[in-house]
Design a protein around this motif. Structure first.
Motif, short mmCIF file in Angstrom:
data_model
loop_
_atom_site.label_atom_id
_atom_site.label_comp_id
_atom_site.label_asym_id
_atom_site.label_seq_id
_atom_site.Cartn_x
_atom_site.Cartn_y
_atom_site.Cartn_z
N GLY A 1 0.69 -1.27 0.06
CA GLY A 1 0.01 0.07 -0.02
C GLY A 1 0.81 1.28 -0.08
N VAL A 2 2.04 1.16 -0.49
CA VAL A 2 2.95 2.49 -0.42
C VAL A 2 2.52 3.45 -1.22
CG1 VAL A 2 4.40 1.21 -2.15
CG2 VAL A 2 5.54 3.14 -0.78
N ARG A 3 2.70 4.66 -0.89
CA ARG A 3 2.25 5.99 -1.47
C ARG A 3 3.05 6.88 -1.33
NH1 ARG A 3 -3.30 6.76 -1.28
NH2 ARG A 3 -2.96 8.36 -2.30
N ILE B 1 8.48 4.96 -5.71
CA ILE B 1 6.99 5.33 -5.56
C ILE B 1 6.94 6.42 -4.56
CG2 ILE B 1 4.96 4.18 -4.96
CD1 ILE B 1 5.91 1.60 -5.84
#
Lengths: 202, 252
Positions: free
Chosen positions: B61-63, B85
């Protein structure tokens, strides 16, 4: 894992296309690091498309976690090559969109403008003359293929739309029957005459 | 729960050794293989380790803007992707107990042009040198099985994770098919050390790899260990028939 392999291949193709079509960087600069989530109907898996400023990253996901989420069938997604169609598809109920519509429009517009200068790229390997000939041959083959496909499509359409003459028309049948009766009668007459002739000879 | 014995001994592969000894022995293994770690990973897994790592990134769920700790990060495969990312507003810390691995990782990432949002820290996962609630995501890929006190390490990770953050543990596990288990065992104990011997001139390290995998807790046990230290919504996903499992847990 097969899914991850396919995604990795698609990501690699997209990044290769980006190398060959550098104007994509300018077109996508405004949406750097924003996530576009594609939720394809009847598929178990969603995808996230992300432009990092250098390259594309595609990830699978089981969460709703993007700046823009598009839910549509694969056929509808292919129609998104034309950014003007997004609103129309939403109105028709073929496309669900949550979040930043501009993100979807930017991706759609940028990817539809991908224009790779193939003769230039191929010239690095085969030289100018050969790459020109190869490109022209491919273009000509493509045009011929398009024509053939159109012809096939048109023939199929006509075949499906026009009523085929499989059965005989009733009038034709009546004429055939009359002709047949006449022939039978003529044959009987001929047989009678032959018999009379044979008797006279004997 | 996987636990050290009362007299401060633990496993090093199939051997039982003193806890302090294990640290040095594991360090020796990784000093020995660091230079050819990436080549060996590709050879041993036939490139599949890249797909396992892709799955880990996908599950993270990296943002943009996230702060990430890549524990036992080694040669930085996960760090490289995370840094792209999370962008310039985020930060990735590549942590490893082994300085040889860190050096190889730092050199590789710098060669790739990954600079600016990556820090390199030599650390022990059992006593992470960070304040409480520091990270959005913590990953540990193929590292937990080498940690001496796994419970202590998991507790330490829980402490430094922000509320809402998640831990991802990518680690060898137990195949869920009998035939696959047999093939995998044959490969691990007969072929793997030979590849290690040919490529790195060190078959013992790869014998240790095969043994340490067998001594590592299975999927359910590791899930239980994560829950024990406080992780919630824990789950795991078997990859390649359970040869590898990706565990995920959240801190709330």
């Amino acid at each position: 894992m097969l899914f991850q392999l396919i995604i990795a291949l698609i990501e690699s193709i997209l990044n290769q296309a980006m190398k060959l079509s550098p104007q994509l960087h300018d077109d996508l600069r405004a949406i750097k690091h924003k996530k576009l989530q594609l939720s394809i109907k009847n598929w178990q898996q969603d995808f996230i498309l992300l432009y990092t400023g250098e390259k594309f990253i595609i990830l699978t996901t089981d969460e709703k976690q993007a700046d823009c989420i598009i839910c549509a069938s694969i056929e509808t997604l292919l129609e998104l090559k034309d950014p003007a169609k997004i609103t129309k598809l939403i109105r028709e109920g073929k496309l669900d969109l949550e979040g930043d519509i501009q993100l979807a429009q930017t991706y759609s517009s940028a990817l539809s403008k991908v224009d790779i200068d193939w003769p230039e790229q191929l010239s690095h390997f085969f030289g100018d003359g050969m790459s020109h000939r190869v490109t022209q041959s491919v273009k000509s083959l493509h045009t011929q293929q398009q024509k053939l496909l159109e012809k096939l499509k048109s023939t199929t359409q006509h075949t499906l739309q026009d009523e085929l003459k499989i059965a005989m028309h009733p009038i034709e049948l009546t004429i055939f029957k009359n002709d047949n009766r006449q022939l039978t009668s003529d044959l009987e007459l001929l047989e009678h005459r032959i018999n009379v002739l044979m008797q006279s000879v004997n | 729960m996987m636990k050290q014995t009362q007299d401060n001994t633990t496993h090093f592969g199939y051997k039982t050794v003193n806890e302090q000894e294990k640290v040095g022995m594991v360090a020796e293994v990784f000093h020995s293989v660091a230079a050819k770690y990436d080549i060996m990973n590709d050879l041993m897994s036939m490139g599949i380790h890249r797909l396992w790592k892709r799955q880990t990134i996908a599950s993270s769920g990296v943002r943009k803007g996230h702060t990430i700790l890549d524990l036992a990060g080694g040669t930085g495969d996960l760090t490289s992707k995370f840094s792209q990312i999370t962008g310039e507003t985020g930060q990735v810390i590549l942590g490893d107990i082994n300085d040889s691995m860190l050096k190889v990782g730092r050199e590789k990432l710098r060669d790739q042009g990954r600079v600016g949002n990556i820090e390199y820290v030599q650390l022990n996962a059992e006593a992470l040198p960070f304040p409480d609630n520091s990270f959005d995501i913590i990953t540990i890929a193929f590292g937990l099985r080498n940690v001496t006190d796994k419970d202590k390490a998991l507790a330490s990770m829980f402490r430094v994770l922000k509320p809402g953050g998640r831990l991802l543990v990518l680690e060898f596990s137990k195949p869920n098919n009998e035939l696959l288990t047999k093939v995998y065992d044959f490969y691990s104990f007969n072929i793997l050390p030979k590849i290690g011997s040919i490529v790195t001139n060190d078959s013992e390290s790869y014998q240790y790899l095969a043994e340490s995998i067998r001594m590592h807790p299975n999927q359910e046990t590791l899930k239980g260990m994560m829950e024990q230290v406080g992780f919630e919504q824990t789950s795991y996903q078997n990859l390649t028939g359970g040869i590898v499992a990706l565990h995920r847990g959240f801190k709330y």
